[in-house]
Design a protein around this motif. Structure first.
Motif, PDB file in Angstrom:
ATOM      1  N   GLY A  79       0.591  -1.127  -0.195  1.00 57.05           N
ATOM      2  CA  GLY A  79       0.057   0.138  -0.268  1.00 57.05           C
ATOM      3  C   GLY A  79       0.759   1.263  -0.160  1.00 57.05           C
ATOM      4  N   PHE A  80       2.104   1.381   0.821  1.00 57.59           N
ATOM      5  CA  PHE A  80       2.590   2.306   0.538  1.00 57.59           C
ATOM      6  C   PHE A  80       3.655   2.050  -0.690  1.00 57.59           C
ATOM      7  CE2 PHE A  80       2.734   2.291   5.826  1.00 57.59           C
ATOM      8  CZ  PHE A  80       2.152   2.940   5.666  1.00 57.59           C
ATOM      9  N   LEU A  81       4.108   1.045  -1.126  1.00 65.17           N
ATOM     10  CA  LEU A  81       4.387   1.186  -2.695  1.00 65.17           C
ATOM     11  C   LEU A  81       3.712   1.995  -3.148  1.00 65.17           C
ATOM     12  CD1 LEU A  81       6.987   0.147  -4.029  1.00 65.17           C
ATOM     13  CD2 LEU A  81       6.240  -1.432  -4.166  1.00 65.17           C
ATOM     14  N   THR A  82       2.236   1.785  -3.027  1.00 65.17           N
ATOM     15  CA  THR A  82       1.508   2.250  -4.202  1.00 65.17           C
ATOM     16  C   THR A  82       1.532   3.555  -4.133  1.00 65.17           C
ATOM     17  OG1 THR A  82       0.078   0.131  -4.409  1.00 65.17           O
ATOM     18  CG2 THR A  82      -1.397   1.784  -4.867  1.00 65.17           C
ATOM     19  N   ILE A  83       1.652   4.410  -3.131  1.00 66.93           N
ATOM     20  CA  ILE A  83       0.873   6.406  -2.944  1.00 66.93           C
ATOM     21  C   ILE A  83       1.923   6.782  -2.508  1.00 66.93           C
ATOM     22  CG2 ILE A  83      -1.328   5.347  -1.843  1.00 66.93           C
ATOM     23  CD1 ILE A  83       0.153   5.288   0.813  1.00 66.93           C
TER      24      ILE A  83
ATOM     25  N   ILE B  15     -10.279  14.248  -4.161  1.00 66.06           N
ATOM     26  CA  ILE B  15      -9.029  14.115  -5.225  1.00 66.06           C
ATOM     27  C   ILE B  15      -8.693  12.963  -5.025  1.00 66.06           C
ATOM     28  CG2 ILE B  15      -7.543  15.470  -5.805  1.00 66.06           C
ATOM     29  CD1 ILE B  15      -7.658  17.630  -4.250  1.00 66.06           C
ATOM     30  N   TYR B  16      -8.282  11.921  -3.814  1.00 72.79           N
ATOM     31  CA  TYR B  16      -7.578  10.407  -4.436  1.00 72.79           C
ATOM     32  C   TYR B  16      -8.376   9.657  -5.952  1.00 72.79           C
ATOM     33  CZ  TYR B  16      -4.088  10.968  -1.277  1.00 72.79           C
ATOM     34  OH  TYR B  16      -2.688  11.440  -0.326  1.00 72.79           O
TER      35      TYR B  16
ATOM     36  N   LEU C   3      -7.463   9.768  -8.958  1.00 72.95           N
ATOM     37  CA  LEU C   3      -6.057   8.946  -9.319  1.00 72.95           C
ATOM     38  C   LEU C   3      -6.618   8.003 -10.131  1.00 72.95           C
ATOM     39  CD1 LEU C   3      -4.203   9.914  -6.499  1.00 72.95           C
ATOM     40  CD2 LEU C   3      -4.300  11.477  -8.800  1.00 72.95           C
ATOM     41  N   LYS C   4      -5.312   7.381 -10.538  1.00 69.93           N
ATOM     42  CA  LYS C   4      -5.145   5.780 -11.182  1.00 69.93           C
ATOM     43  C   LYS C   4      -5.705   4.660 -10.318  1.00 69.93           C
ATOM     44  CE  LYS C   4      -2.949   2.602 -14.148  1.00 69.93           C
ATOM     45  NZ  LYS C   4      -2.157   2.187 -15.315  1.00 69.93           N
ATOM     46  N   ASP C   5      -7.008   3.863  -9.909  1.00 65.33           N
ATOM     47  CA  ASP C   5      -6.500   3.182  -9.538  1.00 65.33           C
ATOM     48  C   ASP C   5      -7.557   4.236  -7.683  1.00 65.33           C
ATOM     49  OD1 ASP C   5      -6.880   0.752  -7.907  1.00 65.33           O
ATOM     50  OD2 ASP C   5      -5.798   0.175  -7.369  1.00 65.33           O
ATOM     51  N   GLY C   6      -8.596   5.387  -8.128  1.00 70.50           N
ATOM     52  CA  GLY C   6      -8.902   5.305  -7.337  1.00 70.50           C
ATOM     53  C   GLY C   6      -9.574   5.322  -5.940  1.00 70.50           C
ATOM     54  N   LYS C   7      -9.876   3.790  -6.091  1.00 69.31           N
ATOM     55  CA  LYS C   7     -10.455   3.857  -4.782  1.00 69.31           C
ATOM     56  C   LYS C   7      -9.819   3.305  -3.574  1.00 69.31           C
ATOM     57  CE  LYS C   7     -15.548   2.708  -7.281  1.00 69.31           C
ATOM     58  NZ  LYS C   7     -16.426   1.821  -7.445  1.00 69.31           N
ATOM     59  N   ARG C   8      -8.685   2.148  -4.342  1.00 68.54           N
ATOM     60  CA  ARG C   8      -7.982   1.864  -3.811  1.00 68.54           C
ATOM     61  C   ARG C   8      -7.108   2.703  -2.818  1.00 68.54           C
ATOM     62  NH1 ARG C   8      -4.593  -2.174  -1.937  1.00 68.54           N
ATOM     63  NH2 ARG C   8      -2.347  -2.056  -2.348  1.00 68.54           N
TER      64      ARG C   8
ATOM     65  N   LEU D  62      -7.396   7.057   3.154  1.00 68.01           N
ATOM     66  CA  LEU D  62      -8.085   7.079   4.122  1.00 68.01           C
ATOM     67  C   LEU D  62      -7.834   6.443   5.703  1.00 68.01           C
ATOM     68  CD1 LEU D  62     -11.199   7.293   5.627  1.00 68.01           C
ATOM     69  CD2 LEU D  62     -12.043   5.181   4.442  1.00 68.01           C
ATOM     70  N   PHE D  63      -7.342   5.153   5.335  1.00 66.00           N
ATOM     71  CA  PHE D  63      -6.910   4.258   7.052  1.00 66.00           C
ATOM     72  C   PHE D  63      -5.251   5.661   7.222  1.00 66.00           C
ATOM     73  CE2 PHE D  63      -9.239   0.974   4.641  1.00 66.00           C
ATOM     74  CZ  PHE D  63      -9.676   0.502   6.215  1.00 66.00           C
ATOM     75  N   LEU D  64      -4.583   6.044   5.947  1.00 66.86           N
ATOM     76  CA  LEU D  64      -3.659   6.121   6.482  1.00 66.86           C
ATOM     77  C   LEU D  64      -4.059   8.106   7.681  1.00 66.86           C
ATOM     78  CD1 LEU D  64      -0.459   6.601   5.900  1.00 66.86           C
ATOM     79  CD2 LEU D  64      -0.647   8.065   4.014  1.00 66.86           C
ATOM     80  N   THR D  65      -4.811   8.025   6.748  1.00 67.69           N
ATOM     81  CA  THR D  65      -5.683   9.704   7.260  1.00 67.69           C
ATOM     82  C   THR D  65      -6.108   9.111   9.485  1.00 67.69           C
ATOM     83  OG1 THR D  65      -5.724  10.985   5.847  1.00 67.69           O
ATOM     84  CG2 THR D  65      -6.742  11.610   7.300  1.00 67.69           C
ATOM     85  N   ILE D  66      -6.252   8.525   9.229  1.00 69.89           N
ATOM     86  CA  ILE D  66      -7.070   7.958  10.724  1.00 69.89           C
ATOM     87  C   ILE D  66      -6.180   7.166  11.319  1.00 69.89           C
ATOM     88  CG2 ILE D  66      -8.216   5.929  11.874  1.00 69.89           C
ATOM     89  CD1 ILE D  66     -10.176   5.807   8.679  1.00 69.89           C
ATOM     90  N   SER D  67      -4.939   6.970  11.091  1.00 70.11           N
ATOM     91  CA  SER D  67      -3.545   6.056  11.802  1.00 70.11           C
ATOM     92  C   SER D  67      -3.113   7.838  12.494  1.00 70.11           C
ATOM     93  CB  SER D  67      -2.842   5.388  11.477  1.00 70.11           C
ATOM     94  OG  SER D  67      -2.751   5.810  10.154  1.00 70.11           O
TER      95      SER D  67
END
Length: 324
Positions: free
Chosen positions: A37-41, A88-89, A92-97, A103-108
């Motif tokens: 996930g970190f690699l994706t974003i 805005i996310y 982006l390409k593959d926006g839902k993922r 979202l989880f990064l923001t909550i944590s």
């Protein structure tokens, strides 16, 4: 309640509160987002939405404007910017993922930042932020927690203060990742060179952008090798994040070796391409400002003006406070 049982309960709850601000964000980062996930974003993927067409300077300006507005305005403005950034996310390409990862990064981030600030903020700061207030104590830490810098009393106002501070920092990294996910390093070099930014600064930014996804790639490879050798074999699904975290810890040394080796190759590549041999560089493809860029820059300017006006009218403070 029996005194012995009360002491046991008190100690258990103390350690629960102590670890909550640490374990929950880590579990969300490792167990839910994961290294992939970190690699994706943190890496560029080619897309066709308007963000990919914007000039890199516009996207850098967006991050700076968001940082400025979140810093000088009331905390709920930062919360609104966070919600807009997550929206805005979706473009982006593959926006839902990427939306759910953000979202989880923001909550944590909110829980980790707010909890860490709430437990360490002294009463003098809370009095300065909230004025004269009656502290509402929600937990009393044992005396030995003071060694770790914890305030003896955890108050509701301290938790609110920590949440407000988190709302000022969360949108900054959320919007910064947009630049990383929608812009190639070469585009940044061409755009920033055009506005006469020092080449040393540009080179540092590009190296940082290229190194970030490589860090997660190296960690991911190292952790996979550890699992292939039997780490976490037979463990339950809920224990896997713990083994993953241990694997990340053991992956630090090989990742550093990989990065140092990559730094050597980067230096050789820069030397062979005559880095800093000339003041200016020439490019085959020029990046220009489009109509969309001018519209976005105009919106940024309007946002800064409104933020300054709102601050002068009392809708912003240098420190968080209980406001409108």
């Amino acid at each position: 309640m029996d005194p012995l049982l009360y002491n046991i309960y008190d100690n258990v709850m103390s350690w629960f509160f102590y670890f909550f601000g640490i374990t929950f964000p880590i579990y969300a980062l490792i167990g839910v987002i994961g290294i992939k996930g970190f690699l994706t974003i943190t890496r560029y993927e080619k897309g066709d939405s308007f963000l990919y067409r914007l000039n890199p300077v516009t996207k850098i300006a967006m991050g700076l404007v968001v940082m400025t507005i979140a810093a000088i305005m009331i905390w709920w403005v930062g919360a609104i910017l966070t919600v807009i950034g997550l929206g805005i996310y979706l473009t982006l390409k593959d926006g839902k993922r990427k939306f759910f990862l953000g979202l989880f990064l923001t909550i944590s981030s909110i829980i980790g930042s707010a909890w860490g600030i709430a437990t360490y903020t002294p009463y003098s700061i809370l009095h300065y932020a909230f004025g004269n207030f009656n502290p509402v104590v929600v937990w009393v830490w044992p005396s030995y927690f003071s060694v770790m810098g914890y305030q003896h009393f955890l108050t509701l106002q301290g938790m609110e203060y920590g949440f407000q501070v988190a709302m000022r920092t969360t949108p900054i990294f959320l919007y910064s990742l947009i630049l990383v996910m929608t812009t190639t390093p070469s585009q940044i070099v061409r755009a920033l060179t055009k506005i006469k930014l020092p080449i040393e600064v540009i080179f540092s930014m590009v190296v940082a952008m290229r190194s970030l996804p490589r860090i997660f790639e190296a960690i991911d490879t190292s952790v996979k090798m550890q699992f292939l050798k039997g780490r976490g074999y037979g463990a339950s699904k809920w224990k896997m994040p713990i083994y993953m975290l241990v694997g990340v810890f053991y992956a630090i040394v090989p990742t550093l070796i990989y990065l140092l080796r990559g730094a050597k190759y980067t230096q050789m590549s820069a030397d062979t391409r005559a880095f800093r041999a000339y003041k200016d560089r020439s490019y085959l493809y020029d990046i220009k400002f489009s109509r969309e860029d001018y519209i976005m820059l105009a919106l940024f300017a309007i946002g800064i003006v409104l933020a300054i006006v709102a601050t002068t009218m009392g809708y912003g403070r240098a420190v968080p406070y209980v406001g409108y």
